[in-house]
Each structure stands twice: as C-alpha cells, then as structure tokens.
Design a protein around this motif. Structure first.
Motif, PDB file in Angstrom:
ATOM      1  N   ARG A 147       0.831  -1.207   0.000  1.00 38.87           N
ATOM      2  CA  ARG A 147       0.000   0.000   0.000  1.00 38.87           C
ATOM      3  C   ARG A 147       0.863   1.255   0.000  1.00 38.87           C
ATOM      4  O   ARG A 147       0.556   2.246  -0.677  1.00 38.87           O
ATOM      5  N   ALA A 148       1.955   1.224   0.769  1.00 38.22           N
ATOM      6  CA  ALA A 148       2.848   2.383   0.811  1.00 38.22           C
ATOM      7  C   ALA A 148       3.462   2.650  -0.554  1.00 38.22           C
ATOM      8  O   ALA A 148       3.563   3.808  -0.999  1.00 38.22           O
ATOM      9  N   LEU A 149       3.853   1.592  -1.269  1.00 37.87           N
ATOM     10  CA  LEU A 149       4.458   1.775  -2.584  1.00 37.87           C
ATOM     11  C   LEU A 149       3.416   2.183  -3.621  1.00 37.87           C
ATOM     12  O   LEU A 149       3.719   2.944  -4.552  1.00 37.87           O
ATOM     13  N   ALA A 150       2.186   1.692  -3.488  1.00 39.66           N
ATOM     14  CA  ALA A 150       1.122   2.118  -4.398  1.00 39.66           C
ATOM     15  C   ALA A 150       0.852   3.611  -4.233  1.00 39.66           C
ATOM     16  O   ALA A 150       0.628   4.333  -5.211  1.00 39.66           O
ATOM     17  N   GLU A 151       0.874   4.093  -3.003  1.00 35.16           N
ATOM     18  CA  GLU A 151       0.683   5.520  -2.764  1.00 35.16           C
ATOM     19  C   GLU A 151       1.850   6.333  -3.322  1.00 35.16           C
ATOM     20  O   GLU A 151       1.660   7.402  -3.912  1.00 35.16           O
ATOM     21  N   ALA A 152       3.068   5.820  -3.140  1.00 34.79           N
ATOM     22  CA  ALA A 152       4.234   6.512  -3.702  1.00 34.79           C
ATOM     23  C   ALA A 152       4.122   6.600  -5.219  1.00 34.79           C
ATOM     24  O   ALA A 152       4.424   7.640  -5.820  1.00 34.79           O
ATOM     25  N   ALA A 153       3.670   5.517  -5.851  1.00 33.64           N
ATOM     26  CA  ALA A 153       3.503   5.509  -7.309  1.00 33.64           C
ATOM     27  C   ALA A 153       2.429   6.501  -7.738  1.00 33.64           C
ATOM     28  O   ALA A 153       2.575   7.183  -8.761  1.00 33.64           O
ATOM     29  N   ARG A 154       1.370   6.593  -6.954  1.00 33.27           N
ATOM     30  CA  ARG A 154       0.264   7.491  -7.310  1.00 33.27           C
ATOM     31  C   ARG A 154       0.715   8.940  -7.384  1.00 33.27           C
ATOM     32  O   ARG A 154       0.298   9.696  -8.282  1.00 33.27           O
ATOM     33  N   VAL A 155       1.571   9.366  -6.449  1.00 32.32           N
ATOM     34  CA  VAL A 155       1.952  10.783  -6.398  1.00 32.32           C
ATOM     35  C   VAL A 155       3.169  11.091  -7.263  1.00 32.32           C
ATOM     36  O   VAL A 155       3.570  12.249  -7.366  1.00 32.32           O
ATOM     37  N   LEU A 156       3.772  10.059  -7.891  1.00 32.23           N
ATOM     38  CA  LEU A 156       4.914  10.272  -8.775  1.00 32.23           C
ATOM     39  C   LEU A 156       4.446  10.527 -10.211  1.00 32.23           C
ATOM     40  O   LEU A 156       3.494   9.913 -10.690  1.00 32.23           O
ATOM     41  N   LYS A 157       5.174  11.393 -10.892  1.00 33.48           N
ATOM     42  CA  LYS A 157       4.930  11.612 -12.311  1.00 33.48           C
ATOM     43  C   LYS A 157       5.411  10.396 -13.107  1.00 33.48           C
ATOM     44  O   LYS A 157       6.333   9.685 -12.658  1.00 33.48           O
ATOM     45  N   PRO A 158       4.842  10.125 -14.284  1.00 32.63           N
ATOM     46  CA  PRO A 158       5.394   9.075 -15.146  1.00 32.63           C
ATOM     47  C   PRO A 158       6.872   9.351 -15.417  1.00 32.63           C
ATOM     48  O   PRO A 158       7.257  10.481 -15.721  1.00 32.63           O
ATOM     49  N   GLY A 159       7.699   8.334 -15.236  1.00 33.42           N
ATOM     50  CA  GLY A 159       9.138   8.511 -15.373  1.00 33.42           C
ATOM     51  C   GLY A 159       9.820   8.958 -14.102  1.00 33.42           C
ATOM     52  O   GLY A 159      11.052   9.051 -14.047  1.00 33.42           O
ATOM     53  N   GLY A 160       9.031   9.250 -13.063  1.00 34.55           N
ATOM     54  CA  GLY A 160       9.618   9.640 -11.778  1.00 34.55           C
ATOM     55  C   GLY A 160      10.304   8.466 -11.103  1.00 34.55           C
ATOM     56  O   GLY A 160      10.070   7.301 -11.445  1.00 34.55           O
ATOM     57  N   ARG A 161      11.132   8.771 -10.115  1.00 38.61           N
ATOM     58  CA  ARG A 161      11.943   7.732  -9.477  1.00 38.61           C
ATOM     59  C   ARG A 161      11.624   7.587  -7.995  1.00 38.61           C
ATOM     60  O   ARG A 161      11.303   8.558  -7.317  1.00 38.61           O
ATOM     61  N   ILE A 162      11.737   6.341  -7.537  1.00 39.07           N
ATOM     62  CA  ILE A 162      11.616   6.046  -6.116  1.00 39.07           C
ATOM     63  C   ILE A 162      12.938   5.463  -5.635  1.00 39.07           C
ATOM     64  O   ILE A 162      13.589   4.698  -6.354  1.00 39.07           O
ATOM     65  N   ALA A 163      13.362   5.873  -4.435  1.00 37.36           N
ATOM     66  CA  ALA A 163      14.553   5.316  -3.800  1.00 37.36           C
ATOM     67  C   ALA A 163      14.165   4.831  -2.410  1.00 37.36           C
ATOM     68  O   ALA A 163      13.610   5.600  -1.610  1.00 37.36           O
ATOM     69  N   ILE A 164      14.431   3.553  -2.158  1.00 31.38           N
ATOM     70  CA  ILE A 164      14.096   2.936  -0.870  1.00 31.38           C
ATOM     71  C   ILE A 164      15.394   2.500  -0.200  1.00 31.38           C
ATOM     72  O   ILE A 164      16.180   1.754  -0.779  1.00 31.38           O
ATOM     73  N   VAL A 165      15.606   2.997   1.000  1.00 33.60           N
ATOM     74  CA  VAL A 165      16.741   2.564   1.811  1.00 33.60           C
ATOM     75  C   VAL A 165      16.176   1.809   3.007  1.00 33.60           C
ATOM     76  O   VAL A 165      15.363   2.347   3.763  1.00 33.60           O
ATOM     77  N   ASP A 166      16.580   0.542   3.141  1.00 30.63           N
ATOM     78  CA  ASP A 166      16.044  -0.255   4.248  1.00 30.63           C
ATOM     79  C   ASP A 166      16.966  -1.441   4.487  1.00 30.63           C
ATOM     80  O   ASP A 166      17.987  -1.594   3.795  1.00 30.63           O
ATOM     81  N   PHE A 167      16.609  -2.273   5.444  1.00 30.63           N
ATOM     82  CA  PHE A 167      17.438  -3.422   5.781  1.00 30.63           C
ATOM     83  C   PHE A 167      17.142  -4.600   4.868  1.00 30.63           C
ATOM     84  O   PHE A 167      15.990  -4.827   4.476  1.00 30.63           O
ATOM     85  N   ALA A 168      18.185  -5.350   4.540  1.00 31.32           N
ATOM     86  CA  ALA A 168      17.984  -6.654   3.918  1.00 31.32           C
ATOM     87  C   ALA A 168      17.312  -7.565   4.949  1.00 31.32           C
ATOM     88  O   ALA A 168      17.347  -7.300   6.154  1.00 31.32           O
ATOM     89  N   ALA A 169      16.674  -8.623   4.467  1.00 29.08           N
ATOM     90  CA  ALA A 169      15.990  -9.555   5.376  1.00 29.08           C
ATOM     91  C   ALA A 169      16.955 -10.051   6.455  1.00 29.08           C
ATOM     92  O   ALA A 169      18.106 -10.388   6.172  1.00 29.08           O
TER      93      ALA A 169
END
Length: 327
Positions: A239-261
């Motif tokens: 859901r968080a990524l779907a919301e991020a996609a919704r507010v991004l322009k086409p061609g926009g970029r997402i960067a996620i920094v988090d822990f590996a499993a």
C-alpha cells in the motif's frame, strides 16, 4: 478579484510584517504572536486575511497551526513575485518599517533557539537507543554517500521525503532538489525536523503531517520519492508503494533505503519494527506491482544488519490496486 484582495490584505503594517517573517521561515500562529508582541486571536485575524488572499497558507499539526508564505508558489505567478519585490522595497525605503522588521528578526532568533533546544533535548533522551541500533548496521555517512551516488546526476525535481524523521534526507538533498516536501506522521518528529531544517530557504522545503498509506497529495505531483528506513514500520508495504507511485509523475523515481531480510526479532519490540527487512525478490515484486521498473539493488555491508538501496522508475500512468504482499 485577486489583485483587489491582495491589495486589501497588504494594507496593514502588521500583515506586511507577517509576510516578511513567513518569507524567512514557516511559523506557528503562536510563534508569530510571540514575535510580534500581539495576542494570538489578533494575529489569527491577520492570518485569516492573508490566507483568504492566497498570500499565505495554513497547515494544522495536532493542536498547532503553521503558516507558510505562498509568494514563491507557481500558482502565485507574476503577482506573487511583484508582492515579494514590494516587501523588499518597503523595508529599504521606510525607516520605521525597517526598524520593526529588524526587531521582528531579533525576536525570531529566540524562536529558532527554542526549537533547537527542544530538538537537542529529544536527541539527548533518545541517543542511547539510537546509538545501539546504529552499531548494528552500515555507518550513516556511507549509506548517504551510496544513496547520492545511486540517484546520480539526474535532476531530482520536486522531491517527497516520506517519513522524514529528523529531516536528515531533506537536509541532504536540500541544495540539489528544486523543492522538498518532508512528510511524517509523528508531530514530535516534525518538530525535530523543523528545528534541523529551519535554516533552509522556506520556499525550498515544506513540512507536512501525514500517513504514507494515504498521502495528502494530488496524483503525479512529484519527480522523486524517498523512503529512508521507513518501509519496515508498516505491515502493508504494498500500500505504501502504491501511494508513492500514485503521487509520482510518469518517469519519476523512487529510492528505498532499508534493511535486507534479517532475523533480529528483538527489533520488533525495542524499535517497533514491523518487518524484519526485505529480500531482493520480495522488493522487486513489490515495486513491479506498484508500477515501477526496478533497478539493480545496492548492498552496503559493514554491520550485522545489511542496508540496501532499491531504486525504481515509474513506468506507467495506471496505478495498480494494492494486493497481498508476495511471499
């Protein structure tokens, strides 16, 4: 008529002083009252007139209401630019107005110091637990360098920092993005971030309270979205990524920094981590389902917990509906 409303709103010296202050930094109504030496109800009336004329904008955070100038907004256009020039000229040509503005700025320094003192107290109270977590993973400086390198030299445009926390990501990219919106659900964290970011030009950074599962922004507004050590706090990353996609322009970029499993179960209780990191395959499928084209992930060794940087490019205008997270 917009011009008539603007002229009426500016036909008062207190409102001119308020606009000069908001041109320096975002302020709460109570902080404005303190700087101006006036009652809060009186200041609120002046603020209402400025907001009705679209010269300023209110934003509620809990019981506080913060104000920001709208003169630099694209919607203000040439009229906003003209008003900004008039304010500068008024202070240069009117000795009494210049004296009042100089006094206001001296009082504003006390507001800045109070915010910084509050942030310092918060850090002192939480330093031990934060240091314990930091010792488990790659040093912050190395993570930041890797993130900057991963985003490269391509323009960041309008950037949304989801879960800004202390505001460090907004501070890091403050000079390279056209404009930054720093969002956090926690009022306490927003106040810490506000103290850290208050020296940046107010037209470059904006702080907003909100939930990353329901972002308070229009479709296709941003060019870049960051989620820095945020996604492990939600049971619904799709859901968080779907919301991020919704507010991004086409061609926009997402960067996620988090822990590996990982398997450090104690982080759930001690630090309220909902997810124990993410596997590459899991993140790739989450990104793809949200409408992103994933790039090759980057792993940062140097601690018991491996930090990873995942990038994705917004591929289409169609926003998929959230689904159950892949196993």
């Amino acid at each position: 008529m917009k011009l008539e409303a603007t002229m009426r709103a500016l036909a008062d010296q207190t409102r001119l002083r308020i606009m000069q202050l908001l041109g320096t930094m975002e302020l709460a109504v109570g902080e404005l009252a303190q700087v101006l030496g006036q009652s809060q109800p009186r200041v609120s009336r002046h603020v209402a007139i400025l907001c009705d004329a679209s010269l300023a904008e209110r934003r509620r955070e809990g019981s506080w209401v913060f104000l920001r100038s709208r003169l630099a907004d694209a919607e203000s256009g040439a009229l906003g630019e003209a008003v900004a020039r008039v304010l500068v000229a008024a202070e240069a040509d009117d000795e009494e107005f210049e004296r009042q503005c100089a006094q206001d700025r001296r009082h504003l320094a006390a507001i800045r110091q109070a915010r910084e003192a509050g942030a310092a107290d918060w850090f002192a109270a939480n330093a031990e637990s934060w240091d314990e977590l930091r010792r488990l993973h790659t040093p912050d400086d190395a993570v930041e360098q890797a993130l900057v390198a991963a985003l490269g030299k391509a323009p960041l445009g309008e950037l949304l920092d989801i879960g800004t926390g202390t505001g460090r990501m907004a501070e890091l990219f403050g000079a390279s993005a056209d404009h930054i919106v720093a969002l956090d659900k926690s009022l306490e964290m927003l106040r810490v971030a506000r103290a850290k970011l208050q020296h940046l030009p107010p037209d470059r950074v904006e702080l907003v309270q909100g939930d990353f599962l329901g972002l308070p922004f229009a479709h296709a507004r941003f060019d870049t979205v960051l989620l820095h050590q945020v996604l492990h706090f939600t049971a619904e990353p799709e859901r968080a990524l779907a919301e991020a996609a919704r507010v991004l322009k086409p061609g926009g970029r997402i960067a996620i920094v988090d822990f590996a499993a990982h398997t450090r179960e104690e982080l759930r209780e001690r630090y309220q981590h909902v997810r124990l990191g993410f596997a590459d395959r899991q993140m790739r499928e989450l990104l793809q389902h949200a409408g992103f084209t994933p790039a090759k992930p980057m792993a940062l060794e140097g601690g018991e917990l491996i930090v990873k940087v995942w990038l994705g490019t917004r591929a289409t205008q169609t926003i998929p509906s959230p689904r159950k997270e892949p196993a």
